[in-house]
Design an enzyme around this catalytic site. Structure first.
Site, PDB file in Angstrom:
ATOM      1  N   ASN A   1       0.840  -1.194   0.000  1.00 45.12           N
ATOM      2  CA  ASN A   1       0.000   0.000   0.000  1.00 45.12           C
ATOM      3  C   ASN A   1       0.877   1.247   0.000  1.00 45.12           C
ATOM      4  O   ASN A   1       1.824   1.336   0.783  1.00 45.12           O
ATOM      5  CB  ASN A   1      -0.904  -0.006   1.245  1.00 45.12           C
ATOM      6  CG  ASN A   1      -1.805  -1.232   1.298  1.00 45.12           C
ATOM      7  OD1 ASN A   1      -2.278  -1.707   0.265  1.00 45.12           O
ATOM      8  ND2 ASN A   1      -2.036  -1.767   2.486  1.00 45.12           N
TER       9      ASN A   1
ATOM     10  N   GLN B   1      -2.297   2.668   3.320  1.00 46.41           N
ATOM     11  CA  GLN B   1      -1.032   2.558   4.057  1.00 46.41           C
ATOM     12  C   GLN B   1      -1.190   3.179   5.443  1.00 46.41           C
ATOM     13  O   GLN B   1      -1.632   4.324   5.565  1.00 46.41           O
ATOM     14  CB  GLN B   1       0.102   3.258   3.290  1.00 46.41           C
ATOM     15  CG  GLN B   1       1.470   3.033   3.945  1.00 46.41           C
ATOM     16  CD  GLN B   1       2.627   3.713   3.198  1.00 46.41           C
ATOM     17  OE1 GLN B   1       2.421   4.423   2.211  1.00 46.41           O
ATOM     18  NE2 GLN B   1       3.835   3.499   3.684  1.00 46.41           N
TER      19      GLN B   1
ATOM     20  N   HIS C   1       6.945  -1.453   3.084  1.00 47.84           N
ATOM     21  CA  HIS C   1       6.756  -2.866   3.427  1.00 47.84           C
ATOM     22  C   HIS C   1       5.883  -3.540   2.381  1.00 47.84           C
ATOM     23  O   HIS C   1       5.056  -2.905   1.740  1.00 47.84           O
ATOM     24  CB  HIS C   1       6.138  -3.021   4.816  1.00 47.84           C
ATOM     25  CG  HIS C   1       4.830  -2.312   4.978  1.00 47.84           C
ATOM     26  ND1 HIS C   1       4.735  -0.961   5.240  1.00 47.84           N
ATOM     27  CD2 HIS C   1       3.550  -2.763   4.899  1.00 47.84           C
ATOM     28  CE1 HIS C   1       3.468  -0.612   5.334  1.00 47.84           C
ATOM     29  NE2 HIS C   1       2.720  -1.693   5.122  1.00 47.84           N
TER      30      HIS C   1
HETATM   31  P1  5GP Z   1      -0.308  -1.047   6.007  1.00 46.68           P
HETATM   32  O1  5GP Z   1      -1.681  -0.799   6.564  1.00 46.68           O
HETATM   33  O2  5GP Z   1       0.586   0.172   6.232  1.00 46.68           O
HETATM   34  O3  5GP Z   1      -0.265  -1.545   4.615  1.00 46.68           O
HETATM   35  O4  5GP Z   1       0.284  -2.239   6.878  1.00 46.68           O
HETATM   36  C1  5GP Z   1       0.822  -2.090   8.130  1.00 46.68           C
HETATM   37  C2  5GP Z   1       0.753  -3.428   8.799  1.00 46.68           C
HETATM   38  O5  5GP Z   1       1.602  -3.413   9.936  1.00 46.68           O
HETATM   39  C3  5GP Z   1      -0.655  -3.809   9.320  1.00 46.68           C
HETATM   40  O6  5GP Z   1      -1.096  -4.988   8.664  1.00 46.68           O
HETATM   41  C4  5GP Z   1      -0.442  -4.029  10.814  1.00 46.68           C
HETATM   42  O7  5GP Z   1      -1.138  -5.134  11.318  1.00 46.68           O
HETATM   43  C5  5GP Z   1       1.061  -4.235  10.928  1.00 46.68           C
HETATM   44  N1  5GP Z   1       1.631  -3.810  12.190  1.00 46.68           N
HETATM   45  C6  5GP Z   1       1.425  -2.612  12.796  1.00 46.68           C
HETATM   46  N2  5GP Z   1       2.122  -2.548  13.948  1.00 46.68           N
HETATM   47  C7  5GP Z   1       2.784  -3.735  14.057  1.00 46.68           C
HETATM   48  C8  5GP Z   1       3.678  -4.263  15.046  1.00 46.68           C
HETATM   49  O8  5GP Z   1       4.010  -3.648  16.051  1.00 46.68           O
HETATM   50  N3  5GP Z   1       4.157  -5.510  14.818  1.00 46.68           N
HETATM   51  C9  5GP Z   1       3.824  -6.243  13.719  1.00 46.68           C
HETATM   52  N4  5GP Z   1       4.350  -7.445  13.602  1.00 46.68           N
HETATM   53  N5  5GP Z   1       2.986  -5.769  12.771  1.00 46.68           N
HETATM   54  C10 5GP Z   1       2.471  -4.536  12.936  1.00 46.68           C
END
Ligand code: 5GP
Ligand code: ZN
Length: 137
Positions: free
Chosen positions: A87, A94, A100
């Site tokens: 994202n 995101q 990531h």
């Molecule tokens: P985005 O929403 O930015 O594409 O994805 C961020 C991801 O990071 C989410 O799926 C969320 O669950 C994960 N995430 C957020 N904080 C942490 C954390 O402290 N540890 C881990 N392992 N994943 C996290």
């Protein structure tokens, strides 16, 4: 290292994670949300905002590990498919502003991950003009 960035803190070992791969540039670990069983994240250790702003060589390294993680999810978890998602910016979902890639194993079309791509082809779009606008130079 960006202050207050949760993935920088994970890459630095300040916040624990369930690690599945690490080298000098890249880290892969389980996503805390486990959208499906084995849902993993692959990040570059250095802080860049997202896929679009990360140097090419690091993108390549991250994608190389994402491919391997997806292969292992199929071999070891019995996943029947995998979605690779990155994202970029809030409007695309995101929430962590550190590049990531999600590697999401799939166990069937009705499992807990939903990605909906609606057919919008009925809307009369000027496709030649759009293609021209975004043609890579
Ligand atoms: P985005 O929403 O930015 O594409 O994805 C961020 C991801 O990071 C989410 O799926 C969320 O669950 C994960 N995430 C957020 N904080 C942490 C954390 O402290 N540890 C881990 N392992 N994943 C996290
Ligand atoms: Zn960061």
């Amino acid at each position: 290292m960006q202050k207050n960035c949760i993935f920088c803190q994970i890459a630095n070992g300040e916040i624990p994670c369930h690690k599945i791969f690490e080298d000098d540039d890249v880290l892969a670990f389980l996503d805390i949300s486990q959208v499906t069983k084995g849902h993993a994240l692959v990040i570059c250790k250095e802080h860049y905002e997202n896929f679009l702003s990360t140097p090419k060589d690091l993108v390549h390294k991250v994608m190389d590990i994402a491919q391997r993680v997806g292969q292992v999810q199929i071999q070891m978890l019995g996943a029947k498919g995998v979605n690779i998602v990155s994202n970029c910016y809030e409007n695309a979902g995101q929430s962590v502003m550190h590049f990531h890639v999600h590697v999401i194993p799939r166990y069937g079309k009705t499992d807990s991950f939903i990605l909906e791509m609606k057919d919008n082809s009925k809307e009369s779009l000027n496709l030649p003009a759009i293609a021209d606008q975004i043609k890579l130079k």
